[in-house]
Design a protein around this motif. Structure first.
Motif: not given
Length: 936
Positions: A778-785, A807-815, A820-824
């Motif tokens: 569940h990668d999306l939930s991990k990135a959101c967390l 920065k960790g979240a940005a990398n996850a959302f980019q992958a 939109p989440y990546y930009a945040q």
């Protein structure tokens, strides 16, 4: 006897611009850019005259012309298109073959459609649509086609669907479609939605308004040319009463010239003055001729010479003389599609004549017409259904209306079917199996025709009928249908008692298949409510019945696998569910499989897979004519497009769906969940206005489904926050969180809790995210967390921790590809320039402007110096010199954690977000000191 001469308006008045536009569109079509125009206006406003002038202007052009009419009382599927093809090929059958008309159905093979599964029926519908498009396209290669459909407000739904379909495939052909319609309030209610959809697909709309006073006067003077029988006061009265309507001008002028008005009564549903004018003209005919025209009015707007003669018991010559005389008086006119076909000059004329008859007179006339129609093999079932119902013959009204409705269902014309089933029920008053079956058929047609909430009372009526019959199997099926209706009405919790009752009924039946179906249905609804443990219990009971797996079972089991981490099994069962539903011809369950599969794929961060699945679901529902389901799935597709930042595409879908006017709570909730955030990001206030209302918010909060609660609550929290109503936003946030049992599909609301919620809110939200992110894949939930924790660190003024997590979240959302989440996350990582670029690319106007304003404020306010404490100045200087936090801690003999707290304070005080910006400010300060020292 004095007979007034006809009034002729030879000069074309007041519509030159509209005519020029139509001729331009025709030129476009001739050049291979097929187009469609919609001509609207109130009755008598001049649509017919404009169409006549348009056809006259093209007389010297080598075109194929064809006209199809829609009839108020006979909404037989594809009627206007059938007339168009009959007109096109009427004189060329040898050239084009026996089956030149693709809408003609014979004994072979089309009669077999009645006994085939729905998948074959739906495939047949698509085949017909593509065949119509191909036939028109091919024919237009020989010669351009001008196809006109009159009185679109009376079109059957099947014809409207075909018209919508043709917009796209004919865009590269030499076909110009022109459709006229009445824009009266009574017609607008249902017509505005399909018209809006046609516009969005590329059709042009022309709305004829009232003539100006000058043009009206020109029309009057033209009608009075060579006559002096009307005074100036009479002309003024005509202009006053007509209010720019050419038909009213014509009728009032004729009545005024014919002499003082008699007491003509008030009429029904038409202007009393117009009624008086029509009846005055009718009075100039003999009694026999009046009777013939009245009979024609009972038949309908259009009528054949031979058929009227047979009904009237008059000779052909006598009827023909009546029509000739009525044409002189401009009561009727020749129908361009047939030598012996006539029609009333205006639909209002027919209404006025029909309204003069008493019910006691119309009943036997309709019966006579229906009996005569039964003798013709080519009579339309829908036409017989109308006349037997109007005749009050209960048995035949039920029989023909049900038969006509069944035919409409086979053509996927569900709303037409619903109208006919309802008419049959008006006559089937006796309780019993027949009434129960009709109620069920009506409910199914409403459900499939885009009016699912209107189906509920009829399912309930059917359930009552089956209860009186003690038919427990049928009762169980109606209860399961009512459970589905609860979901449609966004009240999923209320579905459980219906299913529980069905389970109890099936326990007393020797029908393990129905018991299996009831248990699986309960498990699927527990899944919807996030009660996965209960769903497992019901699945285990169902599996003990050893039944063959159904699409619903396979789909429910797939969801259970996803929530226990068995992802390979989950995807396998989703695929099996879709294949099983397709084999069974069940379009609804096929789209359910793809939709739920897309939900799981989204949670796993497989966004492209989710997009493909949603596209397939939309395509299936659209092709098979399941209207409300198509709207619902289109919005689901838009929600996924929004996740990846394709805002404009998503907006187009939302606008098109809203224009469709589908009456479904689920569609309303999705419109709000998708439309409001899109409107906020793109600063589209019109979209927000269309999607945001308090009733939708309450509906969403009480729906009990995490998916619906999360989407709607997040949309309104963001809306209220953007308007500065933070207290209200937090109240909605708290209500939404209390209704959530899982983080699935509620990520936006949970992230808003990190920004706005109190300690209890953030703790609850993080717990939900943490539980779901612990599931495998569940990668999306991990990135959101991770982003959630970054927001929390920012609120706690732990700037460095926030940056690191962001920065960790940005990398996850980019992958994953969630831009939109990546930009945040970039923005929170002190990468404002990069975030600005992403916002601009996405079309996120709100975020782009906000970030630009914050950057400008930082430039003006950020100055290191006396605003900082001595210790903060020391740390800032060391940062500017390139020291790390650990090196600063060793140099100043303090802990690294203390350095981090001081840096958070510095960043907040100076309104900056990065070490590089701090170094730049320190350098500016040093330069200013040097300048002051040199000056002094």
């Amino acid at each position: 006897m004095s007979i007034s001469a006809p009034i002729h308006f030879d000069e074309f008045v007041g519509r030159r611009a509209e005519l020029a536009f139509l001729l331009e569109q025709h030129t476009e079509a001739v050049n291979g850019r097929g187009t469609m125009a919609l001509l609207g206006g109130e009755p008598g406003i001049g649509k017919t005259r404009l169409l006549s002038e348009f056809r006259k202007a093209l007389e010297s052009v080598q075109n194929w012309h064809a006209i199809g009419s829609c009839l108020e009382f006979v909404q037989s599927p594809y009627l206007p298109f059938t007339e168009i093809f009959d007109h096109l090929f009427g004189t060329d059958k040898e050239e084009f073959g026996e089956h030149a008309n693709p809408l003609v159905t014979g004994d072979s093979p089309d009669s077999q459609v009645r006994t085939r599964s729905s998948v074959h029926r739906n495939a047949k519908k698509l085949q017909v649509f593509t065949s119509v498009a191909k036939r028109l396209r091919d024919l237009s290669k020989v010669r351009p086609i001008v196809a006109i459909i009159e009185d679109l407000q009376w079109a059957d739904n099947a014809s409207m669907e075909l018209l919508e379909y043709l917009v796209t495939p004919l865009a590269k052909s030499r076909v110009f479609f022109l459709a006229s319609y009445r824009s009266e309030p009574s017609e607008q209610q249902w017509l505005q939605s399909p018209l809006a959809r046609l516009e969005r697909k590329g059709a042009f709309r022309i709305q004829l308004g009232a003539l100006s006073e000058a043009d009206s006067l020109r029309l009057v003077r033209q009608g009075l040319r060579g006559r002096d029988s009307v005074s100036k006061e009479g002309v003024d009265k005509v202009l006053e009463l007509a209010e720019g309507n050419p038909l009213f001008i014509e009728e009032l002028l004729r009545a005024t010239m014919d002499g003082p008005a008699d007491d003509c009564g008030t009429g029904e549903a038409v202007s009393p003055t117009l009624r008086c004018a029509v009846l005055r003209r009718l009075g100039q005919l003999t009694h026999t001729q009046q009777r013939i025209l009245t009979l024609a009015a009972v038949i309908g707007r259009s009528f054949g010479l031979e058929f009227v003669a047979r009904i009237a018991g008059s000779s052909r010559e006598q009827v023909l003389e009546t029509f000739r005389r009525a044409r002189q008086l401009q009561i009727v006119r020749q129908n361009p599609n047939g030598l012996n076909q006539f029609e009333f000059h205006h639909a209002l004329t027919r209404h006025i004549l029909y309204a003069e008859l008493l019910p006691a007179q119309t009943l036997p006339l309709h019966a006579k017409i229906a009996a005569q129609l039964e003798k013709y093999e080519d009579s339309q079932t829908a036409e017989l259904a109308f006349h037997w119902a109007a005749a009050g013959d209960s048995d035949k009204a039920v029989s023909y209306n049900e038969a006509a409705a069944d035919q409409a269902v086979q053509l996927n014309a569900f709303r037409d079917a619903a109208r006919l089933y309802r008419r049959a029920l008006d006559f089937q008053t006796d309780c019993g199996e027949k009434r129960a079956s009709l109620c069920n058929k009506l409910a199914d047609s409403l459900y499939r025709g885009g009016l699912p909430e209107s189906a509920t009372p009829w399912y309930e009526e059917s359930l009552r009928e089956y209860s009186l019959l003690d038919d427990r199997e049928s009762q169980s099926r109606m209860l399961l249908s009512l459970a589905r209706q609860c979901w449609v009405a966004a009240n999923t919790e209320a579905a459980l008692p219906h299913i529980e009752r069905a389970i109890q009924l099936t326990e007393s039946l020797n029908d393990s298949a129905l018991r299996f179906e009831s248990r699986v249905k309960m498990a699927s609804y527990c899944n919807l409510l996030g009660r996965y443990a209960q769903a497992q219990e019901h699945l285990q009971v169902a599996e003990g019945l050893a039944q063959r797996p159904t699409p619903t079972y396979l789909n429910t089991r797939a969801i259970a696998f996803a929530h226990t981490g068995k992802l390979t099994d989950s995807f396998l069962y989703f695929r099996r569910s879709a294949q099983s539903a397709e084999a069974a011809g069940d379009v609804y369950l096929q789209t359910v499989a793809f939709d739920d599969w897309a939900n799981v794929a989204t949670a796993l961060g497989r966004i492209r897979t989710a997009l493909q699945l949603r596209q397939r679901a939309v395509a299936i529902a659209t092709k098979r004519g399941v209207l409300w389901r198509s709207s619902y799935l289109s919005l689901r597709y838009a929600s996924t497009l929004m996740l990846i930042g394709e805002f404009q595409h998503a907006k187009d879908i939302v606008y098109e769906t809203l224009a469709g006017g589908t009456e479904s709570a689920g569609v309303r909730l999705l419109s709000a969940a998708v439309g409001i955030p899109l409107g906020l990001r793109t600063e589209d206030q019109e979209l927000i206005k269309l999607c945001a209302d308090s009733e939708t918010l309450e509906l969403g909060l009480h729906s009990a489904e995490p998916d619906r609660v999360g989407g709607v609550a997040a949309a309104f929290v963001d809306l209220y926050r953007s308007r500065g109503h933070v207290t209200e936003a937090r109240h909605i946030l708290r209500q939404g969180l209390r209704s959530l049992s899982t983080a699935h599909q509620a990520w936006d609301l949970l992230l808003l809790a990190a920004l706005l919620g109190d300690e209890a809110d953030t703790s609850a939200a993080r717990g939900l995210l943490e539980r779901e992110s612990a599931l495998p894949g569940h990668d999306l939930s991990k990135a959101c967390l991770t982003l959630f924790d970054a927001f929390s660190a920012q609120r706690e003024r732990r700037r460095l921790k926030a940056v690191r997590l962001a920065k960790g979240a940005a990398n996850a959302f980019q992958a994953i590809g969630l831009w939109p989440y990546y930009a945040q996350a970039l923005e929170l990582s002190d990468m404002q320039a990069e975030a600005q670029t992403v916002y601009q690319r996405l079309g996120d106007i709100r975020s782009e402007r906000r970030l630009k304003a914050e950057t400008n404020n930082t430039r003006h306010r950020g100055r290191a110096g006396t605003a900082l404490t001595r210790r903060e100045n020391d740390i800032a200087a060391l940062v500017a010199d390139g020291y790390t936090n650990r090196e600063i801690a060793c140099r100043l003999k303090i802990s690294e954690n203390t350095v981090e707290h001081h840096l958070d304070s510095i960043f907040n005080r100076l309104s900056i977000r990065s070490r590089s910006r701090l170094a730049a400010l320190m350098a500016e300060q040093h330069l200013e000191h040097r300048i002051r020292d040199s000056v002094s």
